[in-house]
Scaffold this active site. Structure first.
Site, PDB file in Angstrom:
ATOM      1  N   GLU A   4      -7.288  12.663 -41.130  1.00 17.40           N
ATOM      2  CA  GLU A   4      -7.166  11.619 -40.102  1.00 17.40           C
ATOM      3  C   GLU A   4      -7.383  12.190 -38.703  1.00 17.40           C
ATOM      4  O   GLU A   4      -6.527  12.067 -37.819  1.00 17.40           O
ATOM      5  CB  GLU A   4      -5.803  10.945 -40.218  1.00 17.40           C
ATOM      6  CG  GLU A   4      -5.617  10.288 -41.567  1.00 17.40           C
ATOM      7  CD  GLU A   4      -4.390   9.399 -41.666  1.00 17.40           C
ATOM      8  OE1 GLU A   4      -3.365   9.736 -41.067  1.00 17.40           O
ATOM      9  OE2 GLU A   4      -4.465   8.367 -42.359  1.00 17.40           O
TER      10      GLU A   4
ATOM     11  N   GLU B 210      -7.167   7.495 -49.356  1.00 18.19           N
ATOM     12  CA  GLU B 210      -5.778   7.024 -49.231  1.00 18.19           C
ATOM     13  C   GLU B 210      -5.758   5.514 -49.143  1.00 18.19           C
ATOM     14  O   GLU B 210      -6.466   4.935 -48.308  1.00 18.19           O
ATOM     15  CB  GLU B 210      -5.127   7.554 -47.943  1.00 18.19           C
ATOM     16  CG  GLU B 210      -4.736   8.979 -47.959  1.00 18.19           C
ATOM     17  CD  GLU B 210      -3.987   9.390 -46.699  1.00 18.19           C
ATOM     18  OE1 GLU B 210      -3.248   8.573 -46.126  1.00 18.19           O
ATOM     19  OE2 GLU B 210      -4.159  10.549 -46.289  1.00 18.19           O
TER      20      GLU B 210
END
Ligand code: BG6
Length: 486
Positions: free
Chosen positions: A203, A384
């Site tokens: 991320e 995810e």
């Protein structure tokens, strides 16, 4: 109905700081997450510190979009008597065989995990790696290989060595590029033949809100964040270059946190704001995957007076060595209004929310997959996705129909993107396939797992693993390659 390709990589995802534990074993150093306390209903997750002159200790809230403001001479540190969930986590370090057997029982074809950077380079700047750390991951990869499960490995998932943050100021310091390149080279050399799929920085775009956890940068300051991002981009390019030299058949992906942003109304001003908010994330893939700084970002830097320190071949490196696929997390969508430009997370009247107020958006993945594929034409991997919810045990069972509903919608959304839109999707690794510590809140009570772990917010419990209803559901989905979703 649509069909998933036979090669589709079904599986689950975790990260070392939330899953592995053994934080003070095997020669591992402290990572930035190892100084974060647990959170619970009555307590917020905090960072602990010690004053290097007086020995005084204290706590500090880590608020998004704020600097880490510690007293003079104070450094983030572990203090006596405090509970740090990453230190034991749910003990994958000692239970990897049992857990991998559970993953195999579900039929996993892929297993996302991270290598704890501080386990390999305890301080981050050593030349030689910690052999005991390397051996641990060898054992894990061998176990996965036994069941024919592909590892998908994140090289830095909020786990940079704490010393790199304290002594070097984190990623705004260019020296980290070299340290990371060395780390990446060690991993590629050691694990070639065992690991094919890699992700560099988890991320990466979350540096916008959490510069310390993402990049070891204490200042919430546009110049520092931009410089750190640049150094991360150069490190990413050098990582791809090293991979090409060491084992070209491996693949290095980018890892982006993405959520579609909707304008709250059809007022064009709302749409413009939505576009700008999406660019906050897309900027990172524009550079790391697209290979160049987008003009909108250069204009923004110009307006804000941000000047990047670069070396002459940085831009050429970035252009020549883009990431080869995009791994992304996507849990929810966001709604914005030009009437309240600073407000985040406005209510979307069309969507329900989770217990943690995250929107539940059944079309989120199809929208994201299309946006990213249209923009980059590179394979995508949903690394995810999942639902954080509180589970209750009844007669030793967990009936998590809410989680199954959420995941069923996700799988349908991916299916539509593949069949109706022709998007190239490599796989899905459901987040927190086994209950792990929440990254955001430090709680255990926020569970994503298909497997329950007996542990509470204070770290009490037997750590026993129990299959939830969603375990059997996902097993069937994998067995039928996404055909039977009921
Ligand atoms: C992503 C992270 O942001 O979301 C994970 O990569 C994290 O580390 C996941 O756990 C879910 O967030 P949370 O805060 O519910 O754990």
């Amino acid at each position: 109905m649509a069909h998933f390709p036979e090669t589709f990589l079904w599986g689950g995802a975790t990260a070392a700081n939330q899953y592995e534990g053994g934080a003070l074993e095997g020669g591992k150093g402290l990572s930035v997450c190892d100084v974060l306390t647990g959170g619970s209903l009555t307590r917020k997750r905090q960072m602990t510190w010690i004053d290097t002159e007086t020995g005084k200790t204290g706590y500090m809230d880590l608020r998004p979009r704020h600097s880490v403001e510690l007293p003079e001479h104070a450094v983030p540190a572990v203090i006596a008597g405090e509970y740090y969930p990453s230190h034991k986590a749910v003990d994958f370090y000692h239970r990897y065989k049992e857990d991998i057997a559970l993953a195999a029982e579900m039929g996993f074809r892929a297993f996302r995990m991270s290598i704890n950077w501080a386990r390999i380079f305890p301080h981050g700047d050593e030349e030689q790696p910690n052999e005991e750390g390397l051996q641990f991951y060898d054992n894990v990869f061998d176990e996965l290989q036994k069941y024919g499960i592909e590892p998908l490995v994140t090289m830095s998932h909020y786990e940079m060595p704490l010393d790199l943050a304290i002594r070097y100021g984190g990623w705004k310091n260019r020296k980290l590029i070299g340290f990371f390149e060395n780390y990446a080279s060690v991993l590629f050399t050691r694990y070639k033949g065992k690991v094919k799929y890699w992700l560099t920085f988890n991320e990466i775009d979350n540096i916008n809100g959490f510069p310390f956890i993402c990049a070891g940068v204490k200042e919430y300051d546009a110049q520092a964040i931009a410089q750190a991002a640049h150094n991360l981009f150069v490190a990413s390019a050098r990582t791809v270059k090293r991979k090409n030299e060491i084992a070209p058949d491996m693949m290095v992906g980018q890892m982006l946190a993405y959520m579609p942003v909707y304008g709250c109304t059809c007022d064009p001003k709302d749409q413009l704001l939505a576009m700008e908010k999406e660019r906050d994330a897309l900027f990172f893939s524009d550079v790391q995957v697209g290979g160049e700084y987008p003009r909108y970002k250069l204009k923004e830097y110009e307006r804000k007076g941000i000047v990047l320190e670069m070396e002459p071949d940085d831009l050429e490196l970035i252009r020549s060595y883009p990431c080869e696929y995009i791994g992304f997390s996507c849990y929810k969508s966001m709604c914005v209004s030009a009437q309240q430009p600073e407000a985040r997370n406005l209510k979307n009247p069309y969507l329900k929310v989770s217990e943690w107020n995250w929107t539940i958006d059944p079309d989120c993945l199809r929208i994201t997959l299309n946006e990213l594929y249209d923009r980059y034409h590179k394979p995508l991997w949903i690394v995810e996705n999942g639902l954080g919810a509180e589970d209750r045990i009844e007669d030793g069972k967990i009936h998590d129909s809410y989680r199954i509903d959420y995941l069923r919608d996700s799988v349908k959304s991916i299916k539509e993107a593949i069949e109706l839109d022709g998007v190239e999707v490599m796989g899905l690794t459901v987040w927190g396939w086994i209950d792990i510590i929440s990254a955001g809140t430090g709680e255990m009570r926020k569970r994503y797992g298909l497997v329950y772990v007996d542990m509470d917010d204070e770290g009490n419990g037997t750590l026993k693993r129990i299959r939830k209803d969603s375990f059997w559901w996902y097993q069937k989905v994998i067995r039928t390659n996404g055909e039977d979703l009921e």
